[in-house]
Design a protein around this motif. Sequence first.
Motif, short mmCIF file in Angstrom:
data_model
loop_
_atom_site.label_atom_id
_atom_site.label_comp_id
_atom_site.label_asym_id
_atom_site.label_seq_id
_atom_site.Cartn_x
_atom_site.Cartn_y
_atom_site.Cartn_z
N THR A 145 0.85 -1.19 0.00
CA THR A 145 0.00 0.00 0.00
C THR A 145 0.88 1.24 0.00
OG1 THR A 145 -0.14 0.00 2.43
CG2 THR A 145 -1.83 -1.23 1.23
N VAL A 151 -7.18 1.12 1.73
CA VAL A 151 -7.21 -0.15 2.44
C VAL A 151 -8.58 -0.29 3.08
CG1 VAL A 151 -6.17 -1.58 4.23
CG2 VAL A 151 -4.74 -0.02 2.91
N SER A 153 -10.49 -2.57 5.73
CA SER A 153 -10.12 -3.48 6.81
C SER A 153 -11.36 -3.92 7.58
CB SER A 153 -9.13 -2.79 7.75
OG SER A 153 -8.76 -3.61 8.82
N CYS A 165 -2.14 -1.14 8.87
CA CYS A 165 -2.92 -0.06 8.24
C CYS A 165 -2.44 1.30 8.73
CB CYS A 165 -4.40 -0.23 8.55
SG CYS A 165 -5.17 -1.68 7.81
N THR A 172 -7.56 4.36 5.17
CA THR A 172 -8.15 3.12 5.64
C THR A 172 -9.64 3.31 5.92
OG1 THR A 172 -6.08 2.41 6.66
CG2 THR A 172 -8.09 1.32 7.41
#
Length: 412
Positions: A145, A151, A153, A165, A172
């Motif tokens: 990343t 991202v 999650s 993260c 995120t």
Amino acid sequence: MPQDSAPPLLYDAPPAPPAEASGEPSAATGAPAHQAAFDWLETARAERQRAGLVRTLRPRPADSPLLDLASNDYLGLARHPEVTHGAAEAAHRWGAGATGSRLVTGSTELHARLEEELAAFCGFEAALVLSSGYAANLAAVTALTGPGTLVVSDAGNHASLIDGCRLSRARTEIAAHADPDAVRTALTGHDGRALVVTDAVFSVDGDAAPLPALAAACRSRGAALLVDDAHGLGVLGEGGRGALSAAGLAGDGDVVATMTLSKSLGSQGGAVLGPARVIEHLVNTARTFIFDTGLAPAAAGGALAALRLLAREPHRAARAGEVARTLHARLTAAGLAAVRPDAAVVSVRAPSPDAAVRWAADCRAAGLAVGCFRPPSVPDGISRLRLTARGDLTDGQIDRAVGIIVATAPAD
């Protein structure tokens, strides 16, 4: 929104005034001023005590008398003669330590064999072994990343994925637990690189992620899928090949797995598995690989011996699942609120954090070691006992464990 299921800061006082150079005693402790830099720890400790969140180390003897349903030794291989012999032989041949990072002197032929056999067993093109499962998750998330990456999650992910993260500098988004539609929604409208990260089996309740549906959600938006299979390896899939193998996703070009060698394989260390080009990228960019000393030869040798034993005796994986289902059935029949296990973790709900602590202590006093999870370590706020359904437990040991748990259960 940023994910943060770590324990909250228990003490957030304003900065302390600078200590006087005269050496006047600290008002808090009476110590000289130059020794007062950590006086704030006393307040933090008091806050932990008031909140019932004090943790203590409990060194165990080499031959503990307790029946173990607390460790992650899912197949009971940590003390298996073949595994301990593999560790000892590796230490004698290669030395006590790896002697350096993997890119300097820390890669041995033993590490290479472990990576080759682990990748082949789990159905992936390549593997990279690191010093821990935690390091493997940090390596994979941060190296795949970066700024501009999205991202997504799962809300129930392990702390190591959460920390990955945080360190990634990527945006995120948190998706509702085990919800592929929430993942698809989070990915909608993002044009750049995207990575979806999830546990395969969640360590608190032992429930499994819906991996085929998550993969479909990723592919509908061009995202990659990263799965932490720490609690699936050795338990799920044909002969214990893991959750991704069971889902038919192992070896796919858009899928990466992380795992630990310290659970079903009874050793130490972690690994990232995936396409060869992903592994090559990690070798060149993952900081927890580049700047960390390589996995000790004994741990690599023990893990390799355990892997070969599992490949030769695949019934061990099936037995772990059988024990989990038996524990669940017996405990629920006794009126306890146990969560149906998808792998080898059995979660039993407690009425309160204090009750969970007392329950675990009563089990220990009766000769049974169990895990105890309570807020803030559990994101849903529900305290519980966490039981490990080890594949080497006998029927008699299962009877004994169930009897102790039921007899010591707190009143609602």
